[in-house]
Motif scaffolding. Structure first.
Motif, PDB file in Angstrom:
ATOM      1  N   ASN A  64     -52.135  -2.928 -29.977  1.00  0.00           N
ATOM      2  CA  ASN A  64     -51.264  -2.584 -28.855  1.00  0.00           C
ATOM      3  C   ASN A  64     -49.914  -2.062 -29.344  1.00  0.00           C
ATOM      4  OD1 ASN A  64     -50.915  -2.445 -25.941  1.00  0.00           O
ATOM      5  ND2 ASN A  64     -49.303  -3.959 -26.302  1.00  0.00           N
ATOM      6  N   GLY A 116     -52.277   6.614 -35.776  1.00  0.00           N
ATOM      7  CA  GLY A 116     -52.627   5.357 -35.129  1.00  0.00           C
ATOM      8  C   GLY A 116     -54.019   4.895 -35.496  1.00  0.00           C
ATOM      9  N   ARG A 121     -50.547   1.434 -30.388  1.00  0.00           N
ATOM     10  CA  ARG A 121     -50.686   2.256 -29.187  1.00  0.00           C
ATOM     11  C   ARG A 121     -49.320   2.589 -28.599  1.00  0.00           C
ATOM     12  NH1 ARG A 121     -49.169   1.969 -24.479  1.00  0.00           N
ATOM     13  NH2 ARG A 121     -48.575  -0.181 -24.808  1.00  0.00           N
ATOM     14  N   ARG A 122     -48.451   1.592 -28.575  1.00  0.00           N
ATOM     15  CA  ARG A 122     -47.090   1.794 -28.054  1.00  0.00           C
ATOM     16  C   ARG A 122     -46.334   2.822 -28.914  1.00  0.00           C
ATOM     17  NH1 ARG A 122     -44.243  -3.262 -28.611  1.00  0.00           N
ATOM     18  NH2 ARG A 122     -46.277  -3.886 -27.984  1.00  0.00           N
ATOM     19  N   VAL A 139     -51.676  10.216 -32.833  1.00  0.00           N
ATOM     20  CA  VAL A 139     -52.919   9.508 -32.535  1.00  0.00           C
ATOM     21  C   VAL A 139     -53.726   9.326 -33.823  1.00  0.00           C
ATOM     22  CG1 VAL A 139     -55.108   9.606 -31.284  1.00  0.00           C
ATOM     23  CG2 VAL A 139     -53.000  10.296 -30.148  1.00  0.00           C
TER      24      VAL A 139
END
Length: 138
Positions: free
Chosen positions: A42, A58, A45-46, A55
């Protein structure tokens, strides 16, 4: 053995103040409640949503978390202790589960969350259980 929380783990991949210190923790014998990777995902993602990382980065960082040398401790046995700590500290159960694990394993919690460290020190007798990242690697 040291309990490591997600605030430290995120510094392994996100370039934030304390990243160098956090990476030094990777040489320690680490354990965390088994939901830490969900919290880390999370946080990643933040960082993507805030355009701090792409992305693709990530996705790569999720792989780094998967490979991190952290033993997982089952969360359900920690819930009662975590709940009691959350009530005493008037704080989230997620953070308190890391502290409950440190108590259960008779070790310390390493965190980069200075507000949580201060809270534990102000509202309980557990200050010896919590180490801030900057204190540990002075």
């Amino acid at each position: 053995m040291i309990v490591v929380d997600t605030s430290v783990a995120l510094k392994w991949v996100l370039h934030e103040p304390g990243t160098g210190l956090a990476k030094r923790a990777l040489t320690l014998s680490l354990i965390a409640p088994d939901f830490w990777r969900v919290e880390a995902a999370n946080g990643i993602r933040r960082a993507v949503a805030m355009k701090q990382v792409t992305v693709e980065e990530g996705r790569y960082y999720l792989g780094v978390m998967d490979a991190a040398p952290v033993s997982d401790a089952a969360t359900p046995p920690l819930l009662r202790g975590g709940f009691e700590l959350a009530m005493t500290l008037r704080h989230s159960i997620q953070d308190c589960l890391f502290l409950a694990l440190a108590i259960e394993r008779d070790c310390q919690l390493l965190t980069a969350d200075d507000a949580f460290t201060a809270l534990v020190r102000d509202r309980s007798s557990l200050s010896d259980r919590v180490l801030s990242l900057s204190e540990y690697f002075q």
